[in-house]
Design a protein around this motif. Structure first.
Motif, PDB file in Angstrom:
ATOM      1  N   SER A  32       0.470  16.797   2.639  1.00  0.00           N
ATOM      2  CA  SER A  32      -0.110  17.926   3.372  1.00  0.00           C
ATOM      3  C   SER A  32      -0.651  17.465   4.719  1.00  0.00           C
ATOM      4  O   SER A  32      -1.247  16.390   4.826  1.00  0.00           O
ATOM      5  CB  SER A  32      -1.248  18.548   2.573  1.00  0.00           C
ATOM      6  OG  SER A  32      -0.762  19.060   1.365  1.00  0.00           O
ATOM      7  N   VAL A  34      -3.160  17.327   7.880  1.00  0.00           N
ATOM      8  CA  VAL A  34      -4.601  17.475   8.086  1.00  0.00           C
ATOM      9  C   VAL A  34      -4.970  17.446   9.567  1.00  0.00           C
ATOM     10  O   VAL A  34      -6.106  17.729   9.924  1.00  0.00           O
ATOM     11  CB  VAL A  34      -5.396  16.378   7.340  1.00  0.00           C
ATOM     12  CG1 VAL A  34      -5.205  16.485   5.837  1.00  0.00           C
ATOM     13  CG2 VAL A  34      -5.038  14.999   7.837  1.00  0.00           C
ATOM     14  N   LEU A  51      -6.307  20.221  12.276  1.00  0.00           N
ATOM     15  CA  LEU A  51      -5.087  20.981  12.062  1.00  0.00           C
ATOM     16  C   LEU A  51      -5.180  22.321  12.792  1.00  0.00           C
ATOM     17  O   LEU A  51      -6.136  23.073  12.627  1.00  0.00           O
ATOM     18  CB  LEU A  51      -4.869  21.205  10.563  1.00  0.00           C
ATOM     19  CG  LEU A  51      -3.545  21.806  10.150  1.00  0.00           C
ATOM     20  CD1 LEU A  51      -2.394  20.892  10.546  1.00  0.00           C
ATOM     21  CD2 LEU A  51      -3.532  22.050   8.661  1.00  0.00           C
ATOM     22  N   ASP A  61       2.289  18.131  13.186  1.00  0.00           N
ATOM     23  CA  ASP A  61       1.281  18.090  12.127  1.00  0.00           C
ATOM     24  C   ASP A  61       1.419  16.758  11.400  1.00  0.00           C
ATOM     25  O   ASP A  61       2.531  16.345  11.060  1.00  0.00           O
ATOM     26  CB  ASP A  61       1.479  19.242  11.146  1.00  0.00           C
ATOM     27  CG  ASP A  61       1.250  20.597  11.794  1.00  0.00           C
ATOM     28  OD1 ASP A  61       0.529  20.645  12.810  1.00  0.00           O
ATOM     29  OD2 ASP A  61       1.776  21.600  11.287  1.00  0.00           O
ATOM     30  N   CYS A  63      -0.245  13.976   8.302  1.00  0.00           N
ATOM     31  CA  CYS A  63      -1.094  13.782   7.124  1.00  0.00           C
ATOM     32  C   CYS A  63      -2.210  12.800   7.488  1.00  0.00           C
ATOM     33  O   CYS A  63      -2.225  12.225   8.586  1.00  0.00           O
ATOM     34  CB  CYS A  63      -0.259  13.245   5.958  1.00  0.00           C
ATOM     35  SG  CYS A  63       0.421  11.604   6.240  1.00  0.00           S
ATOM     36  N   ALA A  64      -3.136  12.578   6.579  1.00  0.00           N
ATOM     37  CA  ALA A  64      -4.277  11.700   6.841  1.00  0.00           C
ATOM     38  C   ALA A  64      -3.825  10.277   7.147  1.00  0.00           C
ATOM     39  O   ALA A  64      -4.326   9.637   8.083  1.00  0.00           O
ATOM     40  CB  ALA A  64      -5.230  11.721   5.651  1.00  0.00           C
TER      41      ALA A  64
END
Length: 142
Positions: A32, A34, A51, A61, A63-64
């Motif tokens: 996902s 973030v 985000l 976009d 992810c962490a």
């Protein structure tokens, strides 16, 4: 659905499989997202922020993991914007204060020196019982 020479056109991915969660833009990463990465070419700057509310065509976009490992080309600057609503990571002072609070809570309660004296203000109540951090006080009339 439209008709073609081969038959009705169907979506390549069934609609019940598509997730409303935005995914990381990096190839083969399914985590996902973030954070959102935007390049400002005029300033040679890569801006990594929270985000974005909507997916933009020229933003990425991440992810962490990929947002933490982000590097920019030589001569470019990376600007990391923090989200004010995100909780701050605990500092050493926070952890020390928490440890002190736990030690204080584990200490046995101090007994009053004389009758009618209880607490730092010298209140005119005596402790009748205790349960955890709660105390039952006797009224001065009884």
């Amino acid at each position: 659905m439209r008709e073609s020479r081969r038959g009705p056109l169907k979506s390549a991915v069934p609609s019940n499989i598509v997730s409303p969660v935005r995914r990381c833009s990096r190839t083969a990463c399914g985590r996902s997202a973030v954070a959102t990465l935007t390049y400002v070419y005029a300033d040679s700057t890569a801006v990594l922020g929270p985000l974005a509310t909507h997916a933009e065509p020229h933003c990425y976009d991440l992810c962490a993991e990929h947002s933490e490992r982000l590097t920019a080309p030589r001569g470019w600057e990376v600007v990391r914007l923090t989200d004010g609503s995100a909780p701050a990571r605990p500092s050493g002072d926070d952890l020390e204060a928490l440890a002190n609070a736990v030690r204080e809570a584990a200490r046995p309660p101090e007994r009053a020196v004389g009758p009618g004296v209880n607490g730092p203000r010298g209140a005119d109540h005596t402790e009748a019982g205790r349960r955890g951090h709660l105390r039952v006080l006797r009224s001065p009339d009884s």
